[in-house]
Scaffold this active site. Structure first.
Site, PDB file in Angstrom:
ATOM      1  N   LYS A 191       2.028 -12.573  -0.419  1.00  0.00           N
ATOM      2  CA  LYS A 191       1.755 -12.800  -1.846  1.00  0.00           C
ATOM      3  C   LYS A 191       2.619 -13.907  -2.458  1.00  0.00           C
ATOM      4  O   LYS A 191       2.215 -14.539  -3.425  1.00  0.00           O
ATOM      5  CB  LYS A 191       1.942 -11.498  -2.632  1.00  0.00           C
ATOM      6  CG  LYS A 191       0.833 -10.487  -2.376  1.00  0.00           C
ATOM      7  CD  LYS A 191       1.006  -9.251  -3.245  1.00  0.00           C
ATOM      8  CE  LYS A 191      -0.208  -8.353  -3.121  1.00  0.00           C
ATOM      9  NZ  LYS A 191      -0.169  -7.226  -4.036  1.00  0.00           N
ATOM     10  N   ASP A 206      -3.528  -7.875  -9.783  1.00  0.00           N
ATOM     11  CA  ASP A 206      -2.913  -6.547  -9.642  1.00  0.00           C
ATOM     12  C   ASP A 206      -2.613  -5.907 -11.004  1.00  0.00           C
ATOM     13  O   ASP A 206      -2.970  -4.751 -11.252  1.00  0.00           O
ATOM     14  CB  ASP A 206      -1.599  -6.643  -8.858  1.00  0.00           C
ATOM     15  CG  ASP A 206      -1.830  -6.735  -7.358  1.00  0.00           C
ATOM     16  OD1 ASP A 206      -2.893  -6.286  -6.882  1.00  0.00           O
ATOM     17  OD2 ASP A 206      -0.947  -7.258  -6.654  1.00  0.00           O
ATOM     18  N   GLY A 210       7.878  -4.767  -4.983  1.00  0.00           N
ATOM     19  CA  GLY A 210       7.012  -5.869  -5.380  1.00  0.00           C
ATOM     20  C   GLY A 210       6.005  -5.488  -6.454  1.00  0.00           C
ATOM     21  O   GLY A 210       5.826  -6.219  -7.432  1.00  0.00           O
TER      22      GLY A 210
HETATM   23  P1  NAP Z   1       7.995  -2.047  -1.803  1.00  0.00           P
HETATM   24  O1  NAP Z   1       8.142  -3.434  -2.303  1.00  0.00           O
HETATM   25  O2  NAP Z   1       8.311  -1.750  -0.383  1.00  0.00           O
HETATM   26  O3  NAP Z   1       8.922  -1.101  -2.729  1.00  0.00           O
HETATM   27  C1  NAP Z   1       9.074   0.265  -2.463  1.00  0.00           C
HETATM   28  C2  NAP Z   1       9.953   0.901  -3.516  1.00  0.00           C
HETATM   29  O4  NAP Z   1      10.036   2.292  -3.226  1.00  0.00           O
HETATM   30  C3  NAP Z   1      11.392   0.368  -3.508  1.00  0.00           C
HETATM   31  O5  NAP Z   1      11.856   0.321  -4.829  1.00  0.00           O
HETATM   32  C4  NAP Z   1      12.154   1.434  -2.716  1.00  0.00           C
HETATM   33  O6  NAP Z   1      13.481   1.629  -3.111  1.00  0.00           O
HETATM   34  C5  NAP Z   1      11.381   2.696  -3.069  1.00  0.00           C
HETATM   35  N1  NAP Z   1      11.507   3.679  -2.000  1.00  0.00           N
HETATM   36  C6  NAP Z   1      11.068   3.548  -0.720  1.00  0.00           C
HETATM   37  N2  NAP Z   1      11.345   4.674  -0.027  1.00  0.00           N
HETATM   38  C7  NAP Z   1      12.007   5.510  -0.881  1.00  0.00           C
HETATM   39  C8  NAP Z   1      12.573   6.799  -0.733  1.00  0.00           C
HETATM   40  N3  NAP Z   1      12.524   7.453   0.416  1.00  0.00           N
HETATM   41  N4  NAP Z   1      13.155   7.357  -1.807  1.00  0.00           N
HETATM   42  C9  NAP Z   1      13.223   6.691  -2.993  1.00  0.00           C
HETATM   43  N5  NAP Z   1      12.702   5.453  -3.183  1.00  0.00           N
HETATM   44  C10 NAP Z   1      12.096   4.875  -2.134  1.00  0.00           C
HETATM   45  O7  NAP Z   1       6.534  -1.484  -2.021  1.00  0.00           O
HETATM   46  P2  NAP Z   1       5.401  -1.969  -3.045  1.00  0.00           P
HETATM   47  O8  NAP Z   1       4.565  -2.978  -2.382  1.00  0.00           O
HETATM   48  O9  NAP Z   1       6.037  -2.265  -4.347  1.00  0.00           O
HETATM   49  O10 NAP Z   1       4.499  -0.638  -3.152  1.00  0.00           O
HETATM   50  C11 NAP Z   1       4.978   0.502  -3.836  1.00  0.00           C
HETATM   51  C12 NAP Z   1       3.953   1.622  -3.815  1.00  0.00           C
HETATM   52  O11 NAP Z   1       2.760   1.195  -4.472  1.00  0.00           O
HETATM   53  C13 NAP Z   1       3.501   2.059  -2.417  1.00  0.00           C
HETATM   54  O12 NAP Z   1       3.342   3.448  -2.434  1.00  0.00           O
HETATM   55  C14 NAP Z   1       2.177   1.379  -2.224  1.00  0.00           C
HETATM   56  O13 NAP Z   1       1.329   2.090  -1.370  1.00  0.00           O
HETATM   57  C15 NAP Z   1       1.628   1.430  -3.651  1.00  0.00           C
HETATM   58  N6  NAP Z   1       0.646   0.384  -3.925  1.00  0.00           N
HETATM   59  C16 NAP Z   1      -0.559   0.751  -4.453  1.00  0.00           C
HETATM   60  C17 NAP Z   1      -1.507  -0.205  -4.743  1.00  0.00           C
HETATM   61  C18 NAP Z   1      -2.830   0.196  -5.317  1.00  0.00           C
HETATM   62  O14 NAP Z   1      -3.716  -0.659  -5.445  1.00  0.00           O
HETATM   63  N7  NAP Z   1      -3.008   1.445  -5.668  1.00  0.00           N
HETATM   64  C19 NAP Z   1      -1.231  -1.558  -4.516  1.00  0.00           C
HETATM   65  C20 NAP Z   1       0.007  -1.901  -3.983  1.00  0.00           C
HETATM   66  C21 NAP Z   1       0.943  -0.912  -3.690  1.00  0.00           C
HETATM   67  P3  NAP Z   1      14.679   0.657  -2.639  1.00  0.00           P
HETATM   68  O15 NAP Z   1      14.608  -0.508  -3.582  1.00  0.00           O
HETATM   69  O16 NAP Z   1      15.880   1.470  -2.792  1.00  0.00           O
HETATM   70  O17 NAP Z   1      14.384   0.275  -1.220  1.00  0.00           O
END
Ligand code: NAP
Length: 287
Positions: free
Chosen positions: A65, A101, A128
Site C-alpha cells: 500500500k 479504505d 496500518g
Molecule cells: P497491523 O498493521 O499488523 O496492526 C495490528 C495492530 O494490532 C497493532 O497495533 C498491534 O499492536 C495490534 N496487535 C496485534 N496483536 C496483538 C495482541 N496479541 N494483543 C494486542 N494487540 C495486538 O494490522 P492492520 O493491517 O492494521 O489490520 C488490523 C486489523 O484490521 C486486522 O484484524 C485485519 O484483519 C483487519 N482489517 C480489516 C479490513 C476489512 O476490510 N474489514 C481491512 C484491513 C484490515 P502493536 O503495535 O503492539 O504490534
C-alpha cells in the site's frame, strides 16, 4: 471487458475476487478478476505483467500500500492524506492511485445509521488500518479519538498526526483490561483494529467486562470478518449494544474501487445487499 486483479502477500485467503465479482455481476459489467501473489520488492515485475496483460486496475493489500507510491502519476486526496493506496486504475501508460479504505469504512457505518460528528471514538490497535481510520474519524468530525495499543509509542505517533492535521481531540494509552474499562464510559464507537479474536489467532481479549461500562447507545465495530461474530461482538450483542463486523468495510471499499474502475456511480446500498447475500450463500462464514 474490464481486466482487474488484487495483489498482495499473503493473498490466498483474500475475499476480494468474490466481492468484486458479485458487484460487477450486479452492475452488469463483463470482467476478469485475478488474485496475484506479489511479494515485497516485486511490484515492478508485477507492473510489467499488468502492462503485458492489459490490466485496467488492481487492488493492493499488504505489503504494497505504501511501496506503490513512487510508481504513480496521480494520487487522489484520500490516498495522499493517508500516504497509502489500496486501488490503482491503469489509464494508458499512467497509474492513478486511490484509497477507498476510509471512505469504505465510513460508508459501512452510515449504512447502519451511525455518524461520527461530535462522537467519542475509542480505537484498539495502532497499525496500518487504524492509522487511516483514526485520521478519517477526526477529519469527519469526531469530537475525540482515543487510541489504545499494546505498543503505546505507535498510538502516540498517530495521535501526533491527528493533533497536527485534524481538528479533533486525541488521546492515547497502553491497551490493558484496566485502560479499556477506564475509557468506555463516554465512548460512542468502540472499534477493534487488532487481530484479537480473529480466526486462526490464538489470542483474544482476556475478559469483556469493559463492555458493561458502555452506554447502551454505543456501537461496537470489529474490523475482523472471520469469524462473522468475534467473542467481542457476541458479548457486545448480548449486552444490547449495536454491533458491526468487518464485512461492511470490506464490501464498501471494494464497491468504491469498482466505481473508480468503471467510472459508474451505482446505488451502494443496493449493490452492497446483493454482494453480502452472495458471499453468505457461497458459504463464506461472514454473517
Ligand atoms: P497491523 O498493521 O499488523 O496492526 C495490528 C495492530 O494490532 C497493532 O497495533 C498491534 O499492536 C495490534 N496487535 C496485534 N496483536 C496483538 C495482541 N496479541 N494483543 C494486542 N494487540 C495486538 O494490522 P492492520 O493491517 O492494521 O489490520 C488490523 C486489523 O484490521 C486486522 O484484524 C485485519 O484483519 C483487519 N482489517 C480489516 C479490513 C476489512 O476490510 N474489514 C481491512 C484491513 C484490515 P502493536 O503495535 O503492539 O504490534
Amino acid at each position: 471487458m474490464i481486466k482487474l486483479a488484487v495483489i498482495g502477500d499473503p493473498i490466498a485467503h483474500s475475499l476480494s475476487p468474490q466481492v468484486h465479482s458479485a458487484a460487477l455481476d450486479a452492475i452488469g459489467i463483463p470482467y476478469t478478476y485475478e488474485k496475484v501473489q506479489v511479494k515485497k520488492g516485486e511490484l515492478s515485475s508485477f507492473l510489467d505483467y499488468a502492462r503485458e496483460q492489459g490490466i485496467d486496475g488492481f487492488n493492493l493489500t499488504m505489503p504494497h500500500k505504501v511501496d506503490i507510491l513512487p510508481y504513480l502519476s496521480f494520487i487522489d486526496k484520500e490516498a495522499e492524506r493517508y500516504g497509502a493506496v489500496n486501488t490503482v486504475a491503469v489509464r494508458g501508460e499512467k497509474l492513478y492511485g486511490y484509497n477507498t479504505d476510509a471512505d469504505g469504512y465510513m460508508a459501512s457505518l452510515y449504512m447502519q445509521g451511525w455518524r461520527p460528528e461530535d462522537k467519542n471514538v475509542v480505537i484498539l490497535g495502532a497499525g496500518g488500518v487504524v492509522r487511516t481510520l483514526a485520521r478519517k474519524m477526526a477529519y469527519e468530525g469526531a469530537k475525540k479519538v482515543t487510541l489504545l495499543n499494546r505498543t503505546v509509542e505507535k498510538a502516540r505517533e498517530i495521535c501526533q498526526e491527528i493533533a497536527m492535521q485534524e481538528n479533533a481531540e486525541c488521546q492515547y494509552d497502553v491497551l490493558t483490561p484496566e485502560t479499556l474499562r477506564r475509557y468506555m464510559g463516554d465512548c460512542d464507537l468502540l472499534m477493534n483494529g487488532t487481530p484479537l479474536g480473529m480466526e486462526g489467532i490464538a489470542q483474544d481479549f482476556p475478559d469483556f467486562s469493559f463492555l458493561d461500562e458502555m452506554k447502551t447507545s454505543a456501537m461496537v465495530s470489529d474490523l475482523i470478518y472471520r469469524p462473522a461474530k468475534t467473542n467481542l461482538l457476541q458479548r457486545a450483542e448480548k449486552s444490547g449494544l449495536c454491533i458491526q463486523n468487518g464485512l461492511g468495510m470490506l464490501i464498501c471499499q471494494g464497491l468504491l474501487a469498482d466505481q473508480i474502475y468503471t467510472g459508474m456511480s451505482f446505488d451502494m446500498q443496493k449493490v452492497f445487499t446483493i454482494v453480502e447475500e452472495k458471499l453468505c450463500l457461497s458459504g463464506e462464514n461472514v454473517r
